[in-house]
Every structure is written in structure tokens, then in C-alpha cells.
Design a protein around this motif. Sequence first.
Motif, PDB file in Angstrom:
ATOM      1  N   GLY A 139       3.583   7.443   5.514  1.00 41.71           N
ATOM      2  CA  GLY A 139       4.383   7.199   6.720  1.00 41.71           C
ATOM      3  C   GLY A 139       4.980   5.809   6.767  1.00 41.71           C
ATOM      4  N   ILE A 140       4.971   5.101   5.642  1.00 44.71           N
ATOM      5  CA  ILE A 140       5.534   3.751   5.548  1.00 44.71           C
ATOM      6  C   ILE A 140       6.361   3.675   4.276  1.00 44.71           C
ATOM      7  CG2 ILE A 140       5.071   1.267   5.480  1.00 44.71           C
ATOM      8  CD1 ILE A 140       2.269   1.889   6.567  1.00 44.71           C
ATOM      9  N   ALA A 141       7.620   3.278   4.389  1.00 42.78           N
ATOM     10  CA  ALA A 141       8.508   3.250   3.229  1.00 42.78           C
ATOM     11  C   ALA A 141       8.950   1.820   2.908  1.00 42.78           C
ATOM     12  CB  ALA A 141       9.738   4.123   3.485  1.00 42.78           C
ATOM     13  N   LYS A 142       9.220   1.576   1.635  1.00 43.40           N
ATOM     14  CA  LYS A 142       9.820   0.312   1.228  1.00 43.40           C
ATOM     15  C   LYS A 142      11.188   0.185   1.899  1.00 43.40           C
ATOM     16  CE  LYS A 142       8.164   1.747  -3.300  1.00 43.40           C
ATOM     17  NZ  LYS A 142       8.560   2.050  -4.689  1.00 43.40           N
ATOM     18  N   PRO A 143      11.557  -1.004   2.336  1.00 40.61           N
ATOM     19  CA  PRO A 143      11.039  -2.340   1.999  1.00 40.61           C
ATOM     20  C   PRO A 143       9.838  -2.829   2.811  1.00 40.61           C
ATOM     21  CG  PRO A 143      12.968  -2.585   3.378  1.00 40.61           C
ATOM     22  CD  PRO A 143      12.817  -1.100   3.112  1.00 40.61           C
ATOM     23  N   ASP A 144       9.290  -1.995   3.693  1.00 40.50           N
ATOM     24  CA  ASP A 144       8.045  -2.370   4.362  1.00 40.50           C
ATOM     25  C   ASP A 144       6.952  -2.528   3.300  1.00 40.50           C
ATOM     26  OD1 ASP A 144       5.385  -1.883   5.761  1.00 40.50           O
ATOM     27  OD2 ASP A 144       6.735  -1.880   7.484  1.00 40.50           O
ATOM     28  N   PRO A 145       6.116  -3.544   3.394  1.00 43.38           N
ATOM     29  CA  PRO A 145       5.090  -3.756   2.365  1.00 43.38           C
ATOM     30  C   PRO A 145       3.912  -2.800   2.468  1.00 43.38           C
ATOM     31  CG  PRO A 145       4.864  -5.390   4.096  1.00 43.38           C
ATOM     32  CD  PRO A 145       6.141  -4.629   4.390  1.00 43.38           C
ATOM     33  N   GLY A 146       3.857  -2.017   3.555  1.00 42.96           N
ATOM     34  CA  GLY A 146       2.676  -1.205   3.825  1.00 42.96           C
ATOM     35  C   GLY A 146       2.297  -0.226   2.740  1.00 42.96           C
ATOM     36  N   LEU A 147       3.284   0.359   2.065  1.00 39.62           N
ATOM     37  CA  LEU A 147       2.983   1.323   1.002  1.00 39.62           C
ATOM     38  C   LEU A 147       2.255   0.655  -0.157  1.00 39.62           C
ATOM     39  CD1 LEU A 147       3.238   4.171  -0.192  1.00 39.62           C
ATOM     40  CD2 LEU A 147       5.517   3.538  -1.029  1.00 39.62           C
ATOM     41  N   PHE A 148       2.729  -0.508  -0.573  1.00 44.34           N
ATOM     42  CA  PHE A 148       2.069  -1.234  -1.663  1.00 44.34           C
ATOM     43  C   PHE A 148       0.683  -1.721  -1.243  1.00 44.34           C
ATOM     44  CE2 PHE A 148       6.397  -2.514  -3.612  1.00 44.34           C
ATOM     45  CZ  PHE A 148       6.403  -1.375  -4.402  1.00 44.34           C
ATOM     46  N   LEU A 149       0.566  -2.194  -0.012  1.00 43.74           N
ATOM     47  CA  LEU A 149      -0.726  -2.679   0.462  1.00 43.74           C
ATOM     48  C   LEU A 149      -1.743  -1.538   0.544  1.00 43.74           C
ATOM     49  CD1 LEU A 149       0.515  -5.105   3.262  1.00 43.74           C
ATOM     50  CD2 LEU A 149      -0.561  -5.750   1.086  1.00 43.74           C
ATOM     51  N   PHE A 150      -1.279  -0.370   0.976  1.00 43.31           N
ATOM     52  CA  PHE A 150      -2.155   0.799   1.041  1.00 43.31           C
ATOM     53  C   PHE A 150      -2.621   1.193  -0.357  1.00 43.31           C
ATOM     54  CE2 PHE A 150      -2.900   5.363   0.855  1.00 43.31           C
ATOM     55  CZ  PHE A 150      -3.733   5.585   1.946  1.00 43.31           C
TER      56      PHE A 150
END
Length: 214
Positions: A139-150
Motif C-alpha cells: 500500500g506504499i509506492a515509490k517515491p515514498d521510502p516506505g516500500l524499501f523500509l518495509f
Amino acid sequence: MSVKLVIFDCDGVLVDSEPIANNILSKSLTRYGLPVAPEECLKLFLGGTMKTVAKTAMEKGATLPPEWIAEIYGEIYSALEEGVPIIDGIMDVLDHLDNAGIPYCVASNGSIEKMKITLGHTGLLSRFYGRLFSAHEIGIAKPDPGLFLFAAKQMGAAPSNTVVIEDSENGVMAAQRAHMRCYGYSPHDEGAHLADKDAVVFKKMSMLSHILEI
């Protein structure tokens, strides 16, 4: 820096699926009132989600039906089912990572279904079993960092010890915001658009093992 995890984008980094997808996208948008060449689609939409593609296309004059996203996914998946080229040199990179005991995973704005199609046709899927992370699922897409952090959290690695391999500005920005070192794969040009976002640019996947010192 001690590398404890490598996160790969999927399309354009592991598999050369972008030309196929952008050819389908070009035909679809042209059909719905926005004449755009595949090359322009690549520049406009690389690294984005299909929701952002639809939003941008409509802002530029396309008249898309409510079911367009499902429609375009169906067309793209059908084309990808016919086969997708693997990025030259990626198997050797994964072999080096395995030999060095460095874990790796995929974090993509694309769906799990799409990754299973593209990676499944190339023999890569088994190498990433249980390590596919999708913006559709999180439920979080780049460029938000959330996907990488998850992805890093699930893999048990700190951002400071995680390296990201990307080919899009959205991906590079996500890595930067996650405080992860990013290497930008740009085989067709000098990658200025990636370097401008602080990625370390490289042109051949075969160079990556040397760059990571593995």
C-alpha cells in the motif's frame, strides 16, 4: 559500508520488460485519445504506478474508462506471458551475492502477479522465493521510502547497510529518502536523470559485483 542486503527493482533491472509494457501502453493511450510513442511513455511513466499513469494521462487529454487500469493490466500481462528477456549479467550478480552470503530481494511498484509472470519466465522466480515486495500489497509506492523500509525490515537489515539497485527516478528518490545507498542502472544513456538524484550510475549489470566489492 558493510552491505547486508541488496534490494532490486524488477522491471528494467532484473528483466527487460519495459519495452513490452510501454508498447502496449502506447497503443492503449493512443486508442483513448492521447497519441504517445512507446519511447515517450518510458520517459513519462517509468517507475510509476498504473494509478499515477492514468492520472497523468487524463491530465494530458486521455479519456480513460473506469475499468482502464484492469484493462491495461490484462493486456500487459498477456503480452508478458509470451516471454521476457532477462537483463544480461544479472545471474552472475546473484551468484556472487549467494557466494558472499549477502541476501537480496525485490521491491517493485508492480504487482506480485506481474513479477511472478516476468520472473517466472526467466528462471529468476525461484531465486527470489518469499522475497517479493510489491507496492500493491504494502500500500506504499515509490517515491515514498516506505516500500524499501518495509522490505529491509522484513529481511532483517538496517537502511544504513542496505543497497538499492534502480533504473527510475522514483526508485532513486525512494532509496534516498530511506537513507539507503542507490546504484542507478542506465544501459542506454549516461543516466544523468539518476545521477541528479544522487544515484551512483553504472551502464552494465556485469559491473555491479565489482562496484559492490563482492
